[in-house]
Design a protein around this motif. Structure first.
Motif, PDB file in Angstrom:
ATOM      1  N   ARG A 102       1.039  -1.403  -0.148  1.00 47.62           N
ATOM      2  CA  ARG A 102      -0.148  -0.046  -0.086  1.00 47.62           C
ATOM      3  C   ARG A 102       1.076   1.628  -0.114  1.00 47.62           C
ATOM      4  O   ARG A 102       0.581   2.137   1.467  1.00 47.62           O
ATOM      5  CB  ARG A 102      -0.731   0.210   1.473  1.00 47.62           C
ATOM      6  N   LEU A 103       2.234   1.274  -0.329  1.00 47.67           N
ATOM      7  CA  LEU A 103       2.714   2.825  -0.769  1.00 47.67           C
ATOM      8  C   LEU A 103       1.779   3.475  -1.187  1.00 47.67           C
ATOM      9  O   LEU A 103       1.393   3.954  -1.961  1.00 47.67           O
ATOM     10  CB  LEU A 103       3.457   1.638  -2.313  1.00 47.67           C
ATOM     11  N   ASP A 104       2.792   5.075  -1.118  1.00 49.94           N
ATOM     12  CA  ASP A 104       1.963   6.370  -1.908  1.00 49.94           C
ATOM     13  C   ASP A 104       2.029   6.935  -2.876  1.00 49.94           C
ATOM     14  O   ASP A 104       3.295   6.260  -3.091  1.00 49.94           O
ATOM     15  CB  ASP A 104       2.780   7.241  -0.395  1.00 49.94           C
ATOM     16  N   CYS A 105       1.359   7.391  -3.547  1.00 51.19           N
ATOM     17  CA  CYS A 105       1.825   7.609  -4.570  1.00 51.19           C
ATOM     18  C   CYS A 105       2.276   8.919  -5.015  1.00 51.19           C
ATOM     19  O   CYS A 105       2.437   9.369  -3.615  1.00 51.19           O
ATOM     20  CB  CYS A 105       0.603   8.067  -5.893  1.00 51.19           C
ATOM     21  N   PHE A 106       2.877   9.435  -5.674  1.00 52.81           N
ATOM     22  CA  PHE A 106       3.671  10.613  -6.099  1.00 52.81           C
ATOM     23  C   PHE A 106       2.581  11.385  -4.982  1.00 52.81           C
ATOM     24  O   PHE A 106       1.479  11.408  -6.453  1.00 52.81           O
ATOM     25  CB  PHE A 106       4.661  10.425  -6.611  1.00 52.81           C
ATOM     26  N   ALA A 107       2.898  13.012  -5.235  1.00 54.35           N
ATOM     27  CA  ALA A 107       2.082  13.532  -5.372  1.00 54.35           C
ATOM     28  C   ALA A 107       1.385  14.315  -6.145  1.00 54.35           C
ATOM     29  O   ALA A 107       0.177  14.480  -6.424  1.00 54.35           O
ATOM     30  CB  ALA A 107       2.032  15.083  -4.157  1.00 54.35           C
ATOM     31  N   GLU A 108       1.990  14.222  -7.718  1.00 54.65           N
ATOM     32  CA  GLU A 108       1.262  15.047  -9.016  1.00 54.65           C
ATOM     33  C   GLU A 108       1.180  13.682  -9.687  1.00 54.65           C
ATOM     34  O   GLU A 108       0.267  13.924 -10.840  1.00 54.65           O
ATOM     35  CB  GLU A 108       2.995  15.172  -9.475  1.00 54.65           C
ATOM     36  N   VAL A 109       0.950  12.100  -9.136  1.00 56.65           N
ATOM     37  CA  VAL A 109      -0.042  11.245 -10.225  1.00 56.65           C
ATOM     38  C   VAL A 109      -1.303  11.677 -10.758  1.00 56.65           C
ATOM     39  O   VAL A 109      -1.470  11.706 -12.154  1.00 56.65           O
ATOM     40  CB  VAL A 109       0.333  10.096  -9.518  1.00 56.65           C
ATOM     41  N   PRO A 110      -1.865  11.882 -10.070  1.00 58.42           N
ATOM     42  CA  PRO A 110      -3.155  11.918 -10.405  1.00 58.42           C
ATOM     43  C   PRO A 110      -3.828  13.003 -11.135  1.00 58.42           C
ATOM     44  O   PRO A 110      -4.427  12.848 -12.122  1.00 58.42           O
ATOM     45  CB  PRO A 110      -4.393  12.637  -8.417  1.00 58.42           C
ATOM     46  N   GLU A 111      -3.173  13.930 -10.689  1.00 61.75           N
ATOM     47  CA  GLU A 111      -3.016  15.592 -11.597  1.00 61.75           C
ATOM     48  C   GLU A 111      -2.767  14.849 -13.237  1.00 61.75           C
ATOM     49  O   GLU A 111      -3.133  14.628 -14.605  1.00 61.75           O
ATOM     50  CB  GLU A 111      -3.043  16.648 -11.195  1.00 61.75           C
ATOM     51  N   VAL A 112      -1.756  14.818 -13.029  1.00 62.63           N
ATOM     52  CA  VAL A 112      -0.424  14.096 -14.195  1.00 62.63           C
ATOM     53  C   VAL A 112      -1.457  13.098 -15.522  1.00 62.63           C
ATOM     54  O   VAL A 112      -2.062  12.904 -16.550  1.00 62.63           O
ATOM     55  CB  VAL A 112       0.872  13.486 -13.909  1.00 62.63           C
ATOM     56  N   LEU A 113      -1.650  11.973 -15.019  1.00 65.00           N
ATOM     57  CA  LEU A 113      -2.999  10.816 -15.194  1.00 65.00           C
ATOM     58  C   LEU A 113      -4.391  11.869 -16.101  1.00 65.00           C
ATOM     59  O   LEU A 113      -4.717  10.912 -16.953  1.00 65.00           O
ATOM     60  CB  LEU A 113      -3.191   9.775 -14.646  1.00 65.00           C
ATOM     61  N   THR A 114      -4.603  12.995 -15.046  1.00 66.41           N
ATOM     62  CA  THR A 114      -6.188  12.873 -15.314  1.00 66.41           C
ATOM     63  C   THR A 114      -5.837  14.098 -16.891  1.00 66.41           C
ATOM     64  O   THR A 114      -6.280  14.293 -17.719  1.00 66.41           O
ATOM     65  CB  THR A 114      -6.329  14.167 -14.553  1.00 66.41           C
ATOM     66  N   ARG A 115      -4.929  14.774 -16.887  1.00 63.69           N
ATOM     67  CA  ARG A 115      -4.311  15.099 -18.123  1.00 63.69           C
ATOM     68  C   ARG A 115      -4.292  14.905 -18.826  1.00 63.69           C
ATOM     69  O   ARG A 115      -4.398  15.017 -20.210  1.00 63.69           O
ATOM     70  CB  ARG A 115      -3.038  16.863 -17.378  1.00 63.69           C
ATOM     71  N   LEU A 116      -3.514  13.488 -18.900  1.00 65.48           N
ATOM     72  CA  LEU A 116      -3.090  12.482 -20.403  1.00 65.48           C
ATOM     73  C   LEU A 116      -4.418  12.571 -21.089  1.00 65.48           C
ATOM     74  O   LEU A 116      -4.115  12.312 -21.510  1.00 65.48           O
ATOM     75  CB  LEU A 116      -2.345  11.653 -19.203  1.00 65.48           C
ATOM     76  N   ARG A 117      -5.479  11.738 -20.118  1.00 65.33           N
ATOM     77  CA  ARG A 117      -6.409  11.312 -20.135  1.00 65.33           C
ATOM     78  C   ARG A 117      -7.025  12.582 -20.982  1.00 65.33           C
ATOM     79  O   ARG A 117      -7.305  11.627 -22.069  1.00 65.33           O
ATOM     80  CB  ARG A 117      -7.346  10.781 -18.976  1.00 65.33           C
ATOM     81  N   ALA A 118      -7.080  13.451 -20.592  1.00 64.85           N
ATOM     82  CA  ALA A 118      -8.066  14.313 -20.946  1.00 64.85           C
ATOM     83  C   ALA A 118      -7.570  14.840 -22.341  1.00 64.85           C
ATOM     84  O   ALA A 118      -8.071  15.497 -23.260  1.00 64.85           O
ATOM     85  CB  ALA A 118      -7.669  16.538 -20.299  1.00 64.85           C
ATOM     86  N   ARG A 119      -6.561  14.538 -23.221  1.00 68.70           N
ATOM     87  CA  ARG A 119      -5.773  14.324 -24.493  1.00 68.70           C
ATOM     88  C   ARG A 119      -6.478  13.286 -25.354  1.00 68.70           C
ATOM     89  O   ARG A 119      -5.930  13.419 -26.395  1.00 68.70           O
ATOM     90  CB  ARG A 119      -4.457  14.252 -24.345  1.00 68.70           C
ATOM     91  N   GLY A 120      -7.330  12.261 -24.417  1.00 66.39           N
ATOM     92  CA  GLY A 120      -7.714  11.041 -25.301  1.00 66.39           C
ATOM     93  C   GLY A 120      -6.452  10.057 -25.111  1.00 66.39           C
ATOM     94  O   GLY A 120      -7.026   9.151 -26.027  1.00 66.39           O
ATOM     95  N   ALA A 121      -5.006  10.200 -24.576  1.00 62.12           N
ATOM     96  CA  ALA A 121      -4.566   8.974 -25.002  1.00 62.12           C
ATOM     97  C   ALA A 121      -4.965   7.942 -23.671  1.00 62.12           C
ATOM     98  O   ALA A 121      -5.370   7.940 -22.246  1.00 62.12           O
ATOM     99  CB  ALA A 121      -2.952   9.441 -23.563  1.00 62.12           C
ATOM    100  N   ARG A 122      -4.406   6.565 -24.223  1.00 59.11           N
ATOM    101  CA  ARG A 122      -4.601   5.555 -23.439  1.00 59.11           C
ATOM    102  C   ARG A 122      -3.314   5.603 -21.775  1.00 59.11           C
ATOM    103  O   ARG A 122      -2.519   5.484 -22.395  1.00 59.11           O
ATOM    104  CB  ARG A 122      -4.547   4.243 -24.112  1.00 59.11           C
ATOM    105  N   ILE A 123      -4.306   5.149 -20.667  1.00 62.16           N
ATOM    106  CA  ILE A 123      -2.896   5.320 -19.610  1.00 62.16           C
ATOM    107  C   ILE A 123      -2.559   3.771 -19.330  1.00 62.16           C
ATOM    108  O   ILE A 123      -4.131   2.972 -19.904  1.00 62.16           O
ATOM    109  CB  ILE A 123      -3.577   5.720 -18.649  1.00 62.16           C
ATOM    110  N   ALA A 124      -1.790   3.183 -19.352  1.00 63.39           N
ATOM    111  CA  ALA A 124      -1.523   2.344 -18.652  1.00 63.39           C
ATOM    112  C   ALA A 124       0.024   2.068 -17.790  1.00 63.39           C
ATOM    113  O   ALA A 124       0.580   2.842 -17.502  1.00 63.39           O
ATOM    114  CB  ALA A 124      -1.416   1.244 -19.734  1.00 63.39           C
ATOM    115  N   ILE A 125      -0.031   0.596 -17.321  1.00 59.02           N
ATOM    116  CA  ILE A 125       0.961   0.520 -15.790  1.00 59.02           C
ATOM    117  C   ILE A 125       1.845  -0.880 -17.111  1.00 59.02           C
ATOM    118  O   ILE A 125       1.204  -1.895 -16.749  1.00 59.02           O
ATOM    119  CB  ILE A 125       0.910   0.233 -15.002  1.00 59.02           C
ATOM    120  N   LEU A 126       2.946  -0.817 -17.387  1.00 58.84           N
ATOM    121  CA  LEU A 126       4.094  -1.855 -17.246  1.00 58.84           C
ATOM    122  C   LEU A 126       5.069  -2.170 -15.646  1.00 58.84           C
ATOM    123  O   LEU A 126       6.204  -1.460 -16.062  1.00 58.84           O
ATOM    124  CB  LEU A 126       4.247  -2.209 -18.329  1.00 58.84           C
TER     125      LEU A 126
END
Length: 229
Positions: A102-126
């Motif tokens: 249950r690690l902490d995510c870095f503070a900017e993660v939610p905002e950055v992912l939200t903005r990238l999704r708003a561009r229409g990009a697919r967001i994934a984890i590897l």
């Protein structure tokens, strides 16, 4: 222009942004910080060694063809650390393993992912993490709604930087390498992804010196915020 001088240009038009999990989205040292007082003065050295051994074990296992999943290797690495720091109470082991799930995510993660999704990009984890580990981390961080796909090398039984690990993305997403932007805080991971053909952003949070000069990142960013500015 050398890699450290390059800047990311917004609107690059990638079909997908793919993120490494541990160290990139999730702070691997947050597990130890939660128990810093109990661990005492050696807490940072303990955390650094835990991470170093965890990664070392993935490379050794991959080269030897003796796969052991990331949850098991994380525990193996912790056992090594407890042996190296005998002054630390072994009774903390269960608490530390629980915190790592249950690690902490870095503070900017939610905002950055939200903005990238708003561009229409697919967001994934590897990630090298097991599906169960990743599910726990994503849920704890509250970012599940921002991620479209989660890929674990556990499906292949071999760790990054094996080319087959990066091929999971092109195979499962149905995209060419040049349609994918890959982000990792781990320079060795960036080297592997660059060799595969991705556009790579090294998230160099610690200001570490560069290496693998022949497999240079396309950009070096201090945090993920650089992807959207």
């Amino acid at each position: 222009m050398s890699a450290p001088e390059r800047e990311h240009t917004e609107g690059a038009g990638f079909a997908a942004y793919v993120f490494d999990a541990y160290g990139t989205l999730f702070d691997v040292h947050s597990a130890v910080r939660r128990h810093q007082q109990a661990l005492g003065a050696h807490h940072q050295a303990f955390s650094d060694l835990w991470r170093t051994k965890q990664l070392e074990y993935t490379w050794v296992r991959s080269l030897a063809g003796q796969y052991r999943d990331f949850a098991a290797l994380t525990e193996d690495a912790l056992d090594h650390c407890l042996a190296r720091f005998p002054q630390i109470d072994r009774g903390l082991k269960a608490d530390l393993l629980h915190a790592y799930r249950r690690l902490d995510c870095f503070a900017e993660v939610p905002e950055v992912l939200t903005r990238l999704r708003a561009r229409g990009a697919r967001i994934a984890i590897l990630s090298n993490g097991t599906p169960a580990m990743l599910e726990d981390a994503i849920a704890a961080a509250g970012i599940g709604s921002l991620i479209d796909d989660v890929f674990s090398v556990d499906a292949l039984k071999i760790y990054k930087t094996a080319p087959a690990a990066y091929a999971l993305l092109t195979d499962r997403l149905g995209l060419a390498p040049d349609e994918i932007a890959f982000q990792s805080s781990n320079r060795w991971d960036i080297a592997g992804a660059k060799a595969f053909g991705f556009t790579c952003h090294w998230i160099n949070r610690s200001g570490a010196p560069d290496e693998y000069a022949d497999l240079a990142p396309d950009a070096i960013l201090p945090t993920l915020k650089g992807l959207t500015t």
